[in-house]
Write a protein that holds these residues in place. Sequence first.
Motif, PDB file in Angstrom:
ATOM      1  N   ILE A 123     -28.534   9.482  25.644  1.00  0.00           N
ATOM      2  CA  ILE A 123     -29.646   9.561  24.688  1.00  0.00           C
ATOM      3  C   ILE A 123     -30.285   8.187  24.506  1.00  0.00           C
ATOM      4  N   SER A 124     -29.444   7.159  24.343  1.00  0.00           N
ATOM      5  CA  SER A 124     -29.942   5.803  24.106  1.00  0.00           C
ATOM      6  C   SER A 124     -30.748   5.268  25.291  1.00  0.00           C
ATOM      7  N   THR A 125     -30.193   5.418  26.480  1.00  0.00           N
ATOM      8  CA  THR A 125     -30.880   4.880  27.656  1.00  0.00           C
ATOM      9  C   THR A 125     -32.163   5.661  27.943  1.00  0.00           C
ATOM     10  N   PHE A 126     -32.136   6.982  27.706  1.00  0.00           N
ATOM     11  CA  PHE A 126     -33.344   7.775  27.924  1.00  0.00           C
ATOM     12  C   PHE A 126     -34.446   7.357  26.956  1.00  0.00           C
ATOM     13  N   SER A 127     -34.092   7.177  25.668  1.00  0.00           N
ATOM     14  CA  SER A 127     -35.112   6.793  24.686  1.00  0.00           C
ATOM     15  C   SER A 127     -35.636   5.388  24.986  1.00  0.00           C
ATOM     16  N   ALA A 128     -34.748   4.508  25.448  1.00  0.00           N
ATOM     17  CA  ALA A 128     -35.171   3.138  25.787  1.00  0.00           C
ATOM     18  C   ALA A 128     -36.124   3.145  26.982  1.00  0.00           C
ATOM     19  N   ILE A 129     -35.844   3.979  27.965  1.00  0.00           N
ATOM     20  CA  ILE A 129     -36.725   4.103  29.125  1.00  0.00           C
ATOM     21  C   ILE A 129     -38.084   4.635  28.692  1.00  0.00           C
ATOM     22  N   ASN A 130     -38.048   5.653  27.853  1.00  0.00           N
ATOM     23  CA  ASN A 130     -39.266   6.283  27.335  1.00  0.00           C
ATOM     24  C   ASN A 130     -40.171   5.259  26.640  1.00  0.00           C
ATOM     25  N   ALA A 131     -39.557   4.506  25.693  1.00  0.00           N
ATOM     26  CA  ALA A 131     -40.323   3.533  24.908  1.00  0.00           C
ATOM     27  C   ALA A 131     -40.764   2.348  25.757  1.00  0.00           C
ATOM     28  N   SER A 132     -39.915   1.896  26.680  1.00  0.00           N
ATOM     29  CA  SER A 132     -40.249   0.730  27.505  1.00  0.00           C
ATOM     30  C   SER A 132     -41.332   1.042  28.532  1.00  0.00           C
TER      31      SER A 132
END
Length: 428
Positions: free
Chosen positions: A283-292
Amino acid sequence: MSGKIKLRDAISIGIGGMVGGGIFAVLGLATELARGGTPISFLIAGLIALLTSYSYSKLSFTYPDRGGTVKFINQGFGVNVFSGAINNLLWVSYIIMLALYASAFGSYAPNLFKLTDNHELATHLYSSGIIVFATIINYYSIVIVGKIESIAVIIKLVILLSFVAIGVYGLFGNPNLEQLSPQYWESTFKLVSAGMVIFVAYEGFELIANAAPDIEHPERNIRKAYFISVIFVILLYITIACVTVGSLNFSQIKNAQDYVLAEAAKPMLGQAGFTVITIAALISTFSAINASLYGGSRVNYELAEDDEEPHQLTAKLWNQPIGLLITSVATLLVVNTLQLESISTAGSVGFLLIFGIVNYVAYKQSDEIKGNRLISGLGSVGCFLALAALLVQQYSSEKLSVLIALAIIAVCFVGEYFYKRSERPSNK
């Protein structure tokens, strides 16, 4: 005031930016480099981030702009080859961070869903797939990107704080607890350089700068947002590092380097803990990819608008800046060609250089921003000394990582020089 960002939301932006995929990606790497001194390495990196956040808070209040770091660099040096190259390095550093997050996602995902017995192939498939999926979401709806980030911040913090609470309790009586004693620490130089390799886990606080124009009561809330978010994350990372090193022996950490945080949950919570932390990592890495992806495409657009990149990059494709597609494709290239340590080193080199320069801008503009020259000066010197320590250490052990990082910086400067030179005739 309804359209303004409240203090708690600004703090969430900072914490969400830092506690993205970084800690899941670099924890195992940090432990391999610093061993029992891993919490000290996180503290050293955190102190550099804290000094830098002071400069950011002063610059964000004086020059509030959605361009954030790009604006500060241009304010300090004007729009020229140097500022253009550093701002291009910022965009490339976003790409490197995206690759780091995707690499972490690819390392954790096979533990839940096994696509193939070839672990390396599965990692590449998951890393590439999540980038493509996040790109589609960014094209589909920016609103969804924001909603995903809001939900993900809550989920990952609840899980990580629960892990910390249970983990600290579980340390009592664990025979591996003695690994935290100084006799298991690496040399001071290695502790510093390990902290700098993992510095990318802290870089996300700079996202507050992009939100500065919309923060309510900026005279007090901007400063608080930076300091509260950075100090909270320093304490969180140090505690996570203590729990990890105190729960697993060094051979277990090495064997599970790419997903060590999930492995650290096993002694307290068994397979269920491993699964929960793995889900938190995804969840964390997916959201970070999304936002970045969103942030990287906006940096690219800002640079094109300021004529630090070809103006054609202000064009839109499917109602989004063309930089979104370019950022996505570049990330796919990086994550499928470089090893995790090379990605982490390149990201840390890029951000330490950028932050050192931003600290220098705050030092140079101290009268205008009403800042403390000593703090900003210490931040600048600290970043540059840390950068030197990182380069020396990695050159002796991982020469290719250093050469890649230096090549990226060189390409940014050479590319900007020739772009500015090619522009001159048309400006006459």
